[in-house]
Design a protein around this motif. Structure first.
Motif, PDB file in Angstrom:
ATOM      1  N   ALA A  66       0.811  -1.222   0.000  1.00 35.77           N
ATOM      2  CA  ALA A  66       0.000   0.000   0.000  1.00 35.77           C
ATOM      3  C   ALA A  66       0.839   1.265   0.000  1.00 35.77           C
ATOM      4  N   GLU A  67       1.946   1.271   0.729  1.00 38.01           N
ATOM      5  CA  GLU A  67       2.737   2.496   0.829  1.00 38.01           C
ATOM      6  C   GLU A  67       3.257   2.931  -0.539  1.00 38.01           C
ATOM      7  N   GLU A  68       3.807   1.979  -1.302  1.00 37.30           N
ATOM      8  CA  GLU A  68       4.313   2.309  -2.635  1.00 37.30           C
ATOM      9  C   GLU A  68       3.179   2.660  -3.600  1.00 37.30           C
ATOM     10  N   LEU A  69       2.100   1.871  -3.566  1.00 39.10           N
ATOM     11  CA  LEU A  69       0.978   2.138  -4.470  1.00 39.10           C
ATOM     12  C   LEU A  69       0.302   3.465  -4.157  1.00 39.10           C
ATOM     13  N   ASN A  70       0.258   3.831  -2.894  1.00 36.07           N
ATOM     14  CA  ASN A  70      -0.332   5.114  -2.528  1.00 36.07           C
ATOM     15  C   ASN A  70       0.455   6.263  -3.156  1.00 36.07           C
ATOM     16  N   ARG A  71       1.784   6.120  -3.189  1.00 34.66           N
ATOM     17  CA  ARG A  71       2.602   7.154  -3.853  1.00 34.66           C
ATOM     18  C   ARG A  71       2.292   7.206  -5.341  1.00 34.66           C
ATOM     19  N   TRP A  72       2.088   6.052  -5.958  1.00 32.56           N
ATOM     20  CA  TRP A  72       1.739   6.033  -7.378  1.00 32.56           C
ATOM     21  C   TRP A  72       0.421   6.762  -7.628  1.00 32.56           C
ATOM     22  N   VAL A  73      -0.560   6.517  -6.760  1.00 33.74           N
ATOM     23  CA  VAL A  73      -1.859   7.188  -6.905  1.00 33.74           C
ATOM     24  C   VAL A  73      -1.687   8.695  -6.761  1.00 33.74           C
ATOM     25  N   GLU A  74      -0.933   9.124  -5.736  1.00 30.00           N
ATOM     26  CA  GLU A  74      -0.708  10.548  -5.518  1.00 30.00           C
ATOM     27  C   GLU A  74       0.010  11.199  -6.694  1.00 30.00           C
ATOM     28  N   GLU A 115      -0.944   5.479 -13.745  1.00 32.91           N
ATOM     29  CA  GLU A 115      -1.837   4.372 -14.043  1.00 32.91           C
ATOM     30  C   GLU A 115      -1.061   3.081 -13.812  1.00 32.91           C
ATOM     31  N   PHE A 116      -1.721   2.059 -13.298  1.00 30.76           N
ATOM     32  CA  PHE A 116      -1.044   0.808 -13.028  1.00 30.76           C
ATOM     33  C   PHE A 116      -2.054  -0.333 -13.017  1.00 30.76           C
ATOM     34  N   ALA A 117      -1.522  -1.538 -13.084  1.00 27.15           N
ATOM     35  CA  ALA A 117      -2.345  -2.739 -12.906  1.00 27.15           C
ATOM     36  C   ALA A 117      -1.781  -3.491 -11.715  1.00 27.15           C
ATOM     37  N   VAL A 118      -2.670  -4.055 -10.918  1.00 23.95           N
ATOM     38  CA  VAL A 118      -2.224  -4.783  -9.734  1.00 23.95           C
ATOM     39  C   VAL A 118      -2.709  -6.228  -9.809  1.00 23.95           C
ATOM     40  N   ALA A 120      -3.461  -5.892 -19.119  1.00 24.45           N
ATOM     41  CA  ALA A 120      -4.620  -5.291 -18.457  1.00 24.45           C
ATOM     42  C   ALA A 120      -4.591  -3.776 -18.563  1.00 24.45           C
ATOM     43  N   LEU A 121      -3.408  -3.184 -18.448  1.00 21.45           N
ATOM     44  CA  LEU A 121      -3.307  -1.725 -18.603  1.00 21.45           C
ATOM     45  C   LEU A 121      -3.684  -1.294 -20.010  1.00 21.45           C
ATOM     46  N   GLU A 122      -3.360  -2.138 -20.973  1.00 20.91           N
ATOM     47  CA  GLU A 122      -3.631  -1.793 -22.373  1.00 20.91           C
ATOM     48  C   GLU A 122      -5.105  -1.901 -22.716  1.00 20.91           C
ATOM     49  N   ASP A 123      -5.745  -3.023 -22.291  1.00 16.96           N
ATOM     50  CA  ASP A 123      -7.135  -3.223 -22.704  1.00 16.96           C
ATOM     51  C   ASP A 123      -8.168  -2.877 -21.629  1.00 16.96           C
ATOM     52  N   GLY A 124      -7.710  -2.607 -20.397  1.00 15.49           N
ATOM     53  CA  GLY A 124      -8.628  -2.202 -19.340  1.00 15.49           C
ATOM     54  C   GLY A 124      -9.482  -3.317 -18.784  1.00 15.49           C
ATOM     55  N   GLU A 125      -9.130  -4.588 -19.070  1.00  7.87           N
ATOM     56  CA  GLU A 125      -9.934  -5.718 -18.634  1.00  7.87           C
ATOM     57  C   GLU A 125      -9.379  -6.349 -17.355  1.00  7.87           C
ATOM     58  N   VAL A 179      -5.862  -0.213 -12.867  1.00  5.38           N
ATOM     59  CA  VAL A 179      -6.290   0.972 -12.112  1.00  5.38           C
ATOM     60  C   VAL A 179      -5.854   2.185 -12.921  1.00  5.38           C
ATOM     61  N   ARG A 180      -6.677   2.515 -13.908  1.00  5.28           N
ATOM     62  CA  ARG A 180      -6.383   3.650 -14.782  1.00  5.28           C
ATOM     63  C   ARG A 180      -7.118   4.874 -14.277  1.00  5.28           C
ATOM     64  N   THR A 181      -6.801   6.017 -14.833  1.00  6.13           N
ATOM     65  CA  THR A 181      -7.451   7.252 -14.374  1.00  6.13           C
ATOM     66  C   THR A 181      -8.951   7.216 -14.633  1.00  6.13           C
ATOM     67  N   THR A 182      -9.371   6.401 -15.603  1.00  6.75           N
ATOM     68  CA  THR A 182     -10.800   6.304 -15.929  1.00  6.75           C
ATOM     69  C   THR A 182     -11.469   5.109 -15.252  1.00  6.75           C
ATOM     70  N   SER A 183     -10.719   4.328 -14.468  1.00 13.42           N
ATOM     71  CA  SER A 183     -11.294   3.141 -13.825  1.00 13.42           C
ATOM     72  C   SER A 183     -12.356   3.558 -12.814  1.00 13.42           C
ATOM     73  N   PRO A 184     -13.529   2.908 -12.841  1.00 12.89           N
ATOM     74  CA  PRO A 184     -14.601   3.283 -11.907  1.00 12.89           C
ATOM     75  C   PRO A 184     -14.233   3.088 -10.445  1.00 12.89           C
ATOM     76  N   ALA A 185     -13.295   2.179 -10.164  1.00 15.49           N
ATOM     77  CA  ALA A 185     -12.943   1.893  -8.767  1.00 15.49           C
ATOM     78  C   ALA A 185     -11.685   2.631  -8.312  1.00 15.49           C
ATOM     79  N   ARG A 186     -11.122   3.504  -9.168  1.00 12.92           N
ATOM     80  CA  ARG A 186      -9.860   4.157  -8.798  1.00 12.92           C
ATOM     81  C   ARG A 186      -9.994   4.948  -7.494  1.00 12.92           C
ATOM     82  N   GLU A 187     -11.109   5.627  -7.310  1.00 13.50           N
ATOM     83  CA  GLU A 187     -11.314   6.426  -6.093  1.00 13.50           C
ATOM     84  C   GLU A 187     -11.345   5.530  -4.851  1.00 13.50           C
ATOM     85  N   VAL A 188     -11.964   4.369  -4.991  1.00 14.87           N
ATOM     86  CA  VAL A 188     -12.023   3.427  -3.866  1.00 14.87           C
ATOM     87  C   VAL A 188     -10.636   2.882  -3.566  1.00 14.87           C
TER      88      VAL A 188
END
Length: 383
Positions: A5-13, A17-20, A66-71, A102-111
């Motif tokens: 979480a610590e590293e991913l939180n920095r990525w979000v800030e 965009e990333f896939a997990v 997943a980052l490429e196709d958003g699936e 987890v792209r900028t347009t992903s519906p769950a990005r805020e969560v």
């Protein structure tokens, strides 16, 4: 996911965009447990691990796809794989991996952002995601707080979110990560939906009583095992930050009085190294009544027998005494403070994970256990 979480939180800030990729389920002798994660950003940077190296390359490719196709996809790796990504685990196990973009347009990005921020700051939080169900529900997430409130939505029937939040709250309270099978309407029957619940809780506590040289070594090992370590001693000349620089907290107070007022839970381990009856007896009288994971008391076998008689005299029951592991630690032939600390830590891990403590060479015990913490364990002491 929450384990990085610590590293991913920095990525979000940073707006990345990333896939997990998250371990959902394991079978056989898999090296990582559910919740372990690897993430890849749009620049190809990777953090974390899902298998200790066995299938990282294939999972890395899945994240890029997943980052490429958003699936959102679930893939299985192991000796029974028959798909294009079939990669055998060297240990012979099977792991199921959930890969979520987890792209900028992903519906769950805020969560995801809220969950990662909470976990990175040490707050308790749980994230629920559907791993097996209708395609339109994949990739969604629900953030559940300790009080049962939640953020986000899994979609589908309106009762589903409430049912998952209720179950996730209980899992979070126990610090557990695992899967649930629910009906699409939220009832705990049938298996049309499988939900992964990842729990992130503050580090468990290790309280070391007795500011002696053995305690210094145990503090270092406790930190290595990711415990929040407190050293408590009634003698201010010994209980100092200078002597225990790696401890999270130094407390100068009579041990039993501190234990009576401080917060403990089913993951807390108590290591009694005071080796003095005036400290040990009131401390252990209190400790043996608490639902903690482990308690230990340093001393020889003669000291142990004398201590037990003193504890019986003050009303400690045989059932409570049976929780006491004494002498503390596993038989490693330890002599130095560092070796003794390793002995104690090995017993704590075996107690927590359900290990036998015997040598794996020539044994027929499993190398990897189910990964579930034992809520309330036994308690112990070393010569």
């Amino acid at each position: 996911m929450l384990d990085i979480a610590e590293e991913l939180n920095r990525w979000v800030e940073q707006g990345r965009e990333f896939a997990v990729a998250t371990v959902v389920a394991v079978g056989g002798s898999a090296p990582r447990q559910p919740g372990a994660a690897l993430a890849v950003d749009s620049d190809g940077t990777a953090i974390g691990s899902v298998s200790g190296g066995c299938v990282e390359g294939a999972v890395y490719e899945l994240c890029q796809q997943a980052l490429e196709d958003g699936e959102t996809v679930v893939e299985r790796f192991g000796y029974s794989d028959e798909d294009a990504f079939a990669v055998g685990l060297t240990c012979g196990g099977i792991i199921d991996i959930l890969v979520t973009p987890v792209r900028t347009t992903s519906p769950a990005r805020e969560v995801f952002a809220a969950a990662l921020a909470a976990a990175a700051s040490g707050e308790a939080a749980a994230v629920a995601r559907i791993t097996d169900g209708p395609a339109e529900l994949m990739g969604r997430a629900l953030l559940v707080h300790p009080d049962g409130t939640y953020q986000g939505a899994l979609g589908g029937h309106p009762e589903l979110d409430r049912a998952v939040a209720d179950e996730a709250t209980a899992m979070l309270d126990a610090g557990r990560t695992g899967t649930l099978s629910l009906g699409a309407d939220g009832r705990l029957c049938g298996q049309p939906l499988t939900v992964l619940v990842e729990s992130s809780v503050p580090a468990p506590r290790m309280i070391v009583f007795g500011a002696i040289d053995f305690a210094s070594a145990l503090v270092r090992v406790g930190k290595f095992l990711n415990y929040h370590v407190t050293v408590c001693d009634a003698r201010p000349v010994f209980a100092t930050k200078t002597r225990f620089p790696e401890a999270d907290e130094i407390v100068v107070e009579w041990p039993h009085k501190y234990l009576e007022r401080t917060t403990t839970d089913s993951r807390t381990v108590l290591c009694v190294l005071t080796h003095d009856a005036k400290f040990d007896i009131p401390l252990l009288e209190t400790a043996l009544k608490l639902p903690v994971a482990y308690v230990g008391a340093m001393g020889s076998r003669r000291t142990h027998l004398d201590r037990n008689e003193r504890l019986r005299d003050v009303g400690v029951t045989e059932l409570e005494l049976n929780r006491l592991r004494s002498p503390i630690g596993l038989d490693l032939g330890a002599r130095t403070p560092e070796e003794t600390a390793l002995s104690i830590a090995a017993e704590i891990v075996a107690n927590r994970r359900g290990g036998s403590g015997v040598s794996l060479t020539g044994a027929h015990t499993p190398i990897h256990h189910d990964g579930k913490d034992t809520p309330v364990g036994r308690i112990g002491s070393v010569a």
